[in-house]
Write a protein that holds these residues in place. Sequence first.
Motif: not given
Length: 281
Positions: A104, A107-108, A117-118, A121-122, A136, A139
């Motif tokens: 997290e 990614v920030e 963005s998160w 990724v999800l 990541i 993504t």
Amino acid sequence: MRIDLHTHSTVSDGTESPADVVRAAAAAGLDVVALTDHDSTAGWAEAGRASRELGLALVPGMEVSCRTDTGISVHVLSYLHDPTHPALLAEVERSRDARLTRAERMVEKLAVDYPISWAHVLEHVAVGATIGRPHIADTLVALKVVASRSEAFAHILSARSPYWVSHYAPNPADAVELVRAAGGIPVFAHPVASSRGRIVDRGVTEEMIGAGLLGLEIEHRDNPDEGRGELRAIAAQHDLLVTGSSDYHGTGKPNRLGENLTRPEVLSRMEQLATGSRVIR
């Protein structure tokens, strides 16, 4: 008998489900395959069902992510351990939680410079998977920031990158002790894989041996030839098991099933020594 003792599924950073890893192993002509997802045994049941259907033996395993006091990443393969052992289970859960927080934060940091963005990724994480840098990377590939996972790891997601964030991982000797306590067979994964980053010195390996290490993964594409000779000498000196494997990740890496193999007598010895779980046949 063709035996490959290191593969990953979507439970960690592979691109195929546990069942599909087993199917791919059968298609590749393997007789035995181990499922060794990072810090998780969640794929064992699914892989076991597929192995019974296909008549392929499955070695239940896990790859424990570790770190030395000097910050060097070390991976310990655990075979045939008790997946419910409280101490080992607590440690890998702590590692998974730390991986999530770390992902997290990375990614920030990435979002400042890239359209990530998160939520993005999800979209690349299977249900129940241990989230990590490979997700990541996938993504970033989907967003066309990089062309492949390998490119992402070489630059944006490397330890030298400004986006890097460290995370908790157990000391490798401690992990070896936990695996042994859980009735498993601890094997040092790709010990001299210098292309991945810094590798540990002989002292760390000796500490792991003193803690109960039972094997070295020598036949692995990331171990250079010059390092394999030294590893064989260590294995002979300490009567350690010598394993070989692909470290298969589906399309996530170029590694191919069966490209390195483990001798049948080594697997037999592992089965004799293990008390935590059994090979699924």
